[in-house]
Design an enzyme around this catalytic site. Structure first.
Site: not given
Ligand SMILES: Cc1ncc(COP(=O)(O)O)c(C=O)c1O
Length: 380
Positions: A47, A99, A171, A196
């Site tokens: 961890r 998101y 992000d 992604k």
């Molecule tokens: C722009 C963006 N940020 C964060 C996330 C969250 O990521 P995760 O699904 O890996 O938890 C997503 C998920 O679709 C996303 O599209």
């Protein structure tokens, strides 16, 4: 080692000193033998640290041109680790085209701890400055935004944030470090859903953060170990393997996305196309300045009813109707009922996210097959 593709293949990934294995081994272990009190080789318990995860963390940090990397079990686990920097009574300022899961954690998780989030509805830097409160501790940007692909000026907002002693989080999931490196533009923390483009093969859920400041890194690393939202060794390894082809994948995603955006612009059943690489996009000039490419995401408003949208997605064969993005395969998603379903309808529509909006994650299949697929599905 300074160039992106070279770092993607080698950063953090020296041949294994014990065996010479060229590929980083999957250290599938929870614990490590110690020779005596305090006698360990840097790893005690997985961890807290695992060599496969370390290789991933170092590689992602190198790609963002940052000092420290931290890997998590999901993008949202990485987000929660950033939010652990806040305490009751603090204020967070965010862009509003987000998101849905990020909006959900702001509105339904941290709100319970008396941390309030304010949203800026325009991309204008001056509106961020106006919305700052004395207790604002973080500014949170997603750029390009999801799903409307609007841009926010990272450099301008970093300058504002720092003037007010506020940390800026970006992000960077949609661009990947291949097309945009927010730390170089002044951001303090870069966030990725590695699920992604970074992993790129739709077979892992993961997240990562990259930052330069040692104190902030230590605080988030403490939380990572204390709360435990870490990726396992196999997921870390798969993500490392995915990263090796990030540069070539991103180039192809972009080439295909550009052709599709142009095709959709000219189609009579398409109301409006959202792609920052089109000269008609309202943020085209900023996109050219802030990013080195426009990415693989294209959204469009379809002329028709919700039933017509349903028919359209059913007719597509090469594009798969599914959530998520950034994999080698093309996906189509309906944000209003899928990724952004957790945002109330009136709020969604006031932000331009209509019921007839579709979002394409353009993959790296042959462009002729992708265009033919869209053509037959859009035919009356
Ligand atoms: C722009 C963006 N940020 C964060 C996330 C969250 O990521 P995760 O699904 O890996 O938890 C997503 C998920 O679709 C996303 O599209």
């Amino acid at each position: 080692m300074t160039k992106f593709s070279t770092k993607a293949i080698h950063a953090g990934q020296e041949p294994d000193p014990g065996t010479g294995a060229v590929m980083t081994p999957i250290f599938q272990t929870s614990t490590y033998a110690q020779t005596g009190l305090g006698g360990h080789k840097g790893y005690e318990y997985s961890r807290s640290g695992n060599p496969t995860r370390t290789a991933l963390e170092e590689c992602i940090a190198a790609l963002e041109n940052g000092t420290y990397g931290l890997a998590f079990a999901s993008g949202l686990a990485a987000e929660q680790a950033i939010l652990s920097l806040l305490k009751s009574g603090d204020h967070l300022l965010s862009c509003d085209d987000l998101y849905g899961g990020t909006y959900r954690i702001f509105e339904r998780v941290i709100s319970r701890y008396n941390i309030e989030t304010g949203y800026v509805t325009t991309g204008k830097p001056e509106d961020y400055e106006k919305a700052i409160q004395p207790n604002t501790k973080l500014i949170w940007l997603e750029t390009p935004t999801n799903p409307l692909l609007r841009l926010v000026d990272i450099r301008a907002i970093a300058e504002i944030a720092h003037r007010h002693n506020i940390l800026l989080v970006v992000d960077n999931t949609f661009s990947s470090p291949y097309f945009q490196r927010p730390l170089e533009l002044g951001a303090d923390i870069v966030l990725h859903s590695t699920t992604k483009y970074i992993n790129g093969h739709s077979d892992v859920v993961g997240g990562a953060l990259v930052l330069n400041d040692h104190e902030t890194y230590e605080a988030i690393k403490f939380y990572q170990n204390a709360a435990g939202g870490i990726p396992g060794p196999f997921d870390s390894w798969l993500t490392l393997r995915g990263i090796k082809t990030l540069a070539v994948r991103m180039r192809q995603h972009e080439e295909n996305a550009f052709s599709i955006a142009q095709f959709l612009t000219e189609h009579p059943r398409v109301q409006r196309v959202y792609y920052p690489g089109l000269a008609s996009h309202p943020d085209y000039a900023l996109a050219k300045r802030q990013m080195s490419g426009f990415g693989g995401m294209v959204s469009f408003d379809f002329k028709g009813t919700l039933e017509d949208v349903d028919q359209l997605v059913r007719k597509l064969n090469v594009f798969t109707f599914a959530e998520s993005l950034g994999g080698v395969e093309s996906l189509v998603c309906h944000p209003a009922t899928m990724t952004h379903g957790s945002i109330p309808k009136e709020l969604r529509e006031s932000r331009g996210l209509t019921d007839t909006l579709l979002r394409l994650s353009v993959g790296i299949e042959d462009i002729d097959d992708l265009l033919l697929d869209l053509q037959q599905a859009l035919a009356d």
